[in-house]
Design a protein around this motif. Structure first.
Motif, PDB file in Angstrom:
ATOM      1  N   GLU A  62       0.903  -1.202   0.017  1.00  0.00           N
ATOM      2  CA  GLU A  62       0.053   0.114  -0.177  1.00  0.00           C
ATOM      3  C   GLU A  62       0.656   1.262   0.228  1.00  0.00           C
ATOM      4  O   GLU A  62       0.413   2.091  -0.686  1.00  0.00           O
ATOM      5  CB  GLU A  62      -0.897   0.019   1.172  1.00  0.00           C
ATOM      6  CG  GLU A  62      -1.876  -1.265   1.197  1.00  0.00           C
ATOM      7  CD  GLU A  62      -2.893  -0.989  -0.087  1.00  0.00           C
ATOM      8  OE1 GLU A  62      -3.249   0.037  -0.469  1.00  0.00           O
ATOM      9  OE2 GLU A  62      -3.934  -1.917  -0.235  1.00  0.00           O
ATOM     10  N   ASP A 116      -8.163   6.538  -2.289  1.00  0.00           N
ATOM     11  CA  ASP A 116      -8.170   5.193  -1.639  1.00  0.00           C
ATOM     12  C   ASP A 116      -7.028   4.786  -1.211  1.00  0.00           C
ATOM     13  O   ASP A 116      -6.988   4.143  -0.019  1.00  0.00           O
ATOM     14  CB  ASP A 116      -8.843   4.133  -2.836  1.00  0.00           C
ATOM     15  CG  ASP A 116     -10.400   4.259  -2.939  1.00  0.00           C
ATOM     16  OD1 ASP A 116     -10.769   3.974  -3.831  1.00  0.00           O
ATOM     17  OD2 ASP A 116     -11.004   4.998  -2.240  1.00  0.00           O
ATOM     18  N   GLU A 117      -6.040   4.606  -1.822  1.00  0.00           N
ATOM     19  CA  GLU A 117      -4.523   4.140  -1.470  1.00  0.00           C
ATOM     20  C   GLU A 117      -3.833   4.712  -0.489  1.00  0.00           C
ATOM     21  O   GLU A 117      -3.404   4.112   0.538  1.00  0.00           O
ATOM     22  CB  GLU A 117      -3.586   3.996  -2.639  1.00  0.00           C
ATOM     23  CG  GLU A 117      -3.930   3.587  -3.971  1.00  0.00           C
ATOM     24  CD  GLU A 117      -4.625   2.090  -3.919  1.00  0.00           C
ATOM     25  OE1 GLU A 117      -4.547   1.373  -2.799  1.00  0.00           O
ATOM     26  OE2 GLU A 117      -4.854   1.340  -4.890  1.00  0.00           O
ATOM     27  N   HIS A 120      -5.918   3.421   2.437  1.00  0.00           N
ATOM     28  CA  HIS A 120      -5.431   2.208   2.874  1.00  0.00           C
ATOM     29  C   HIS A 120      -4.057   2.224   3.863  1.00  0.00           C
ATOM     30  O   HIS A 120      -4.027   1.572   4.892  1.00  0.00           O
ATOM     31  CB  HIS A 120      -5.089   1.382   1.761  1.00  0.00           C
ATOM     32  CG  HIS A 120      -6.245   0.931   0.774  1.00  0.00           C
ATOM     33  ND1 HIS A 120      -6.302   0.491  -0.182  1.00  0.00           N
ATOM     34  CD2 HIS A 120      -7.538   1.116   1.318  1.00  0.00           C
ATOM     35  CE1 HIS A 120      -7.379   0.160  -0.674  1.00  0.00           C
ATOM     36  NE2 HIS A 120      -8.454   0.563   0.161  1.00  0.00           N
ATOM     37  N   ILE A 187     -10.408  -4.231   1.870  1.00  0.00           N
ATOM     38  CA  ILE A 187      -9.382  -3.495   0.928  1.00  0.00           C
ATOM     39  C   ILE A 187      -9.038  -4.141  -0.340  1.00  0.00           C
ATOM     40  O   ILE A 187      -9.025  -3.514  -1.331  1.00  0.00           O
ATOM     41  CB  ILE A 187      -8.025  -3.290   1.738  1.00  0.00           C
ATOM     42  CG1 ILE A 187      -8.128  -2.581   3.335  1.00  0.00           C
ATOM     43  CG2 ILE A 187      -6.829  -2.887   1.024  1.00  0.00           C
ATOM     44  CD1 ILE A 187      -6.944  -2.680   4.014  1.00  0.00           C
ATOM     45  N   THR A 190     -11.507  -3.495  -2.915  1.00  0.00           N
ATOM     46  CA  THR A 190     -11.422  -2.120  -3.507  1.00  0.00           C
ATOM     47  C   THR A 190     -10.372  -2.136  -4.529  1.00  0.00           C
ATOM     48  O   THR A 190     -10.500  -1.576  -5.684  1.00  0.00           O
ATOM     49  CB  THR A 190     -10.995  -1.200  -2.260  1.00  0.00           C
ATOM     50  OG1 THR A 190     -11.876  -1.085  -1.298  1.00  0.00           O
ATOM     51  CG2 THR A 190     -10.543   0.296  -2.836  1.00  0.00           C
ATOM     52  N   GLU A 191      -9.354  -2.781  -4.227  1.00  0.00           N
ATOM     53  CA  GLU A 191      -8.169  -2.837  -5.265  1.00  0.00           C
ATOM     54  C   GLU A 191      -8.814  -3.614  -6.414  1.00  0.00           C
ATOM     55  O   GLU A 191      -8.255  -3.282  -7.566  1.00  0.00           O
ATOM     56  CB  GLU A 191      -6.945  -3.716  -4.623  1.00  0.00           C
ATOM     57  CG  GLU A 191      -6.194  -3.572  -3.486  1.00  0.00           C
ATOM     58  CD  GLU A 191      -5.787  -1.962  -3.299  1.00  0.00           C
ATOM     59  OE1 GLU A 191      -5.922  -1.384  -4.387  1.00  0.00           O
ATOM     60  OE2 GLU A 191      -5.132  -1.629  -2.477  1.00  0.00           O
TER      61      GLU A 191
ATOM     62  N   THR B 217     -16.349   2.667  -1.942  1.00  0.00           N
ATOM     63  CA  THR B 217     -15.638   2.713  -0.763  1.00  0.00           C
ATOM     64  C   THR B 217     -16.048   3.866   0.269  1.00  0.00           C
ATOM     65  O   THR B 217     -16.940   4.712  -0.157  1.00  0.00           O
ATOM     66  CB  THR B 217     -14.047   3.278  -1.052  1.00  0.00           C
ATOM     67  OG1 THR B 217     -14.128   4.239  -1.837  1.00  0.00           O
ATOM     68  CG2 THR B 217     -13.378   2.054  -1.826  1.00  0.00           C
ATOM     69  N   LEU B 222     -12.415   1.703   2.258  1.00  0.00           N
ATOM     70  CA  LEU B 222     -12.885   0.027   2.347  1.00  0.00           C
ATOM     71  C   LEU B 222     -14.128  -0.262   1.402  1.00  0.00           C
ATOM     72  O   LEU B 222     -14.870   0.699   1.638  1.00  0.00           O
ATOM     73  CB  LEU B 222     -13.161  -0.304   3.819  1.00  0.00           C
ATOM     74  CG  LEU B 222     -12.108  -0.059   4.801  1.00  0.00           C
ATOM     75  CD1 LEU B 222     -12.357  -0.518   6.132  1.00  0.00           C
ATOM     76  CD2 LEU B 222     -10.550  -0.753   4.297  1.00  0.00           C
TER      77      LEU B 222
END
Lengths: 261, 260
Positions: A62, A116-117, A120, A187, A190-191, B217, B222
């Protein structure tokens, strides 16, 4: 207490959890009439890999993704934008990379993924608390591409996301605690959404991309390509930690931090 | 033993253990739940969870096969018999899809059919039958309305698997479920991008749905999850607790997990 604090509590007690994990897994296998899982789990047990070790392995990836997208979309590094990078192990430097000119659609996608990243990284660091590894040395230009055009950016982004998805998919069954599993699953999912988008953008941009290793299923336009990184049984590609490091290890010139390396 | 055969062996072994447990009069291991109005608590097993997923996979596979080929999955030779109440599929018809969505839909259909085959093979005699399906409620008249429904179906699948992950006991089953779930997330990402590009309007279908950005998300990055009740409330088009049928499933779903 909130979820992050609850996870942190679980993570902070590695010794008793390691014993619990051994008993549960071994008990489960015995109850399963002696059907053995693949060698991976046996090795994991022998080494006493904990959920925290797995989360830290993910955290290394991440850090890499967050750094890549943040540099590509803003020209700045995650430490510059308030994402923590210290922890156990040596905090490394990030070299290479530059802001990339992206069209409206790719640019918007990239900015959403960047958010998002970064989240994370923050989430995993909060969950791991004092057990979180520091960001290792990262070389964003390890493969010699990524930042000179939109095509290069999409090519490298696609590779990172699919690699990440395969890492989470491969690690799922190794996680013991249900709350940690939930977090890792959310997580990972999401990826996979990121990867679904990037694979479509790669084919829409008529890009032929190289495979990262023998497990890679290329997007459309590339040899043997298909839209989704999925095999003939409808199952997404998975990799072990060793396979992930073999495919992406070049981005960590001093290796990753943590137990799984 | 390769990973695929290993997974099947583990599930088949679980099925025979569950049967033994019933005969021996002991409860099977797993999460205890108390359904609304239930006379006694039911223990949820991995088989129950896989069968819950199989209901959704039947629906997705049938949906895409009808839309892309104008045929049902049993007409393609995919088994639909099993435990519970079998039912016909009504509504929906072949669409002459154009552009990127055409190839995407064919790949989606293939993946979902594979999921049905995989789960049926793993569950063996414990697999549920395909329940009655009603696609007329989806109101699909053109490519845009189809894309809207497909997007919702994939998002529901992602959220369902994400919600069920911690409930699965067996690690082999968890590993396979994770890979199916991640495939659904690949699908969802693709369709969400297409829906955004097509300017598909429409608000959120429930409180979990995300319509203002590319990915489903939350603020922590998440993917959002749904409980089985939230999933059923959505596909039944009726979120009233205790509901057991409606919407996409006019006779309800098969298996133990069947109530909003």
């Amino acid at each position: 207490m909130d979820k992050s604090a609850a996870l942190k509590e679980l993570v902070d007690n590695p010794v008793s959890r390691r014993d619990f994990a051994r008993k549960t897994i071994i008990g489960g296998i015995a109850a399963g009439a002696g059907i053995a899982l693949s060698g991976n789990l046996t090795e994991v047990l022998a080494q006493g890999i904990t959920d925290a070790d797995i989360l830290n392995f993910a955290l290394n990836l991440e850090y890499l993704e967050a750094e890549f997208y943040t540099v590509a979309t803003t020209g700045r590094r995650i430490a510059d934008v308030g994402v923590g990078i210290t922890g156990t192990g040596r905090a490394g430097v990030t070299t290479g990379g530059a802001q990339v000119a992206l069209d409206s659609r790719s640019g918007t996608v990239a900015s959403h993924i960047t958010g998002d990243e970064q989240q994370h990284v923050r989430f995993l660091r909060a969950a791991l608390g004092s057990a979180a590894v520091a960001k290792p040395d990262i070389n964003l230009e390890a493969l010699g591409i990524g930042f000179r055009s939109q095509g290069e950016f999409l090519t490298l982004a696609r590779a990172f996301e699919d690699l990440g998805v395969s890492a989470y998919g491969g690690a799922a069954y190794l996680i013991q605690n249900p709350d940690i599993l939930t977090a890792a699953a959310r997580i990972g999912l999401t990826e996979a959404q990121h990867a679904g988008v990037l694979r479509l953008l790669v084919s829409d941009n008529q890009l032929r991309v190289p495979g990262v290793d023998e497990f890679d299923i290329l997007p459309l336009m590339s040899p043997g390509g298909r839209l989704f990184q999925v095999d003939g049984n409808g199952l997404s590609t998975i990799r072990t930690a060793a396979q992930v490091l073999k495919a992406g290890g070049a981005f960590f010139p001093s290796g990753v931090n943590g137990t799984i390396k | 033993m390769d990973q695929h055969s290993d997974f099947l062996a583990r599930v088949e072994n679980l099925v025979s253990r569950r049967t033994f447990a019933k005969l021996a009069g002991v409860g099977s291991a797993g999460l205890m739940i108390g359904g609304a109005g239930a006379a006694r608590a039911q223990a949820i097993t991995d088989v129950d969870i896989l069968n819950f997923a199989l209901n959704l996979e039947y629906a997705e596979a049938e949906f895409y096969t009808v839309i892309t080929q104008g045929r049902t999955i049993d007409q393609l030779g995919i088994g639909i018999s099993g435990v519970g109440t079998p039912g016909p599929t009504v509504g929906g018809s072949r669409l002459n899809l154009t552009g990127v969505l055409r190839g995407v839909s064919e790949e989606l259909a293939n993946d979902e059919r594979q999921h049905v085959l995989f789960l049926r093979q793993a569950l063996g005699s414990a697999a549920i039958a395909k329940p009655a399906l009603n696609f007329a409620v989806a109101g699909i008249t053109n490519q845009a309305s189809y894309l809207n429904i497909a997007r919702i179906l994939e998002d529901v699948g992602v959220s369902a698997y994400g919600g069920a992950a911690p409930l699965i006991s067996d690690k082999g089953i968890l590993g396979a479920a994770a890979r199916i779930a991640l495939t659904e997330a690949y699908h969802a990402g693709n369709l969400r991008l297409q829906a955004a590009q097509a300017g598909i309007p429409g608000g959120a279908v429930d409180s979990i749905d995300v319509v203002n950005k590319y990915f489903t998300t939350d603020a922590q990055g998440l993917s959002k999850t749904r409980t089985t009740s939230q999933v059923l409330g959505l596909v039944f088009l009726n979120a009233t607790p205790g509901t057991t049928a409606g919407g996409l499933f006019p006779q309800g779903v098969n298996g133990t997990i069947r109530t909003v």
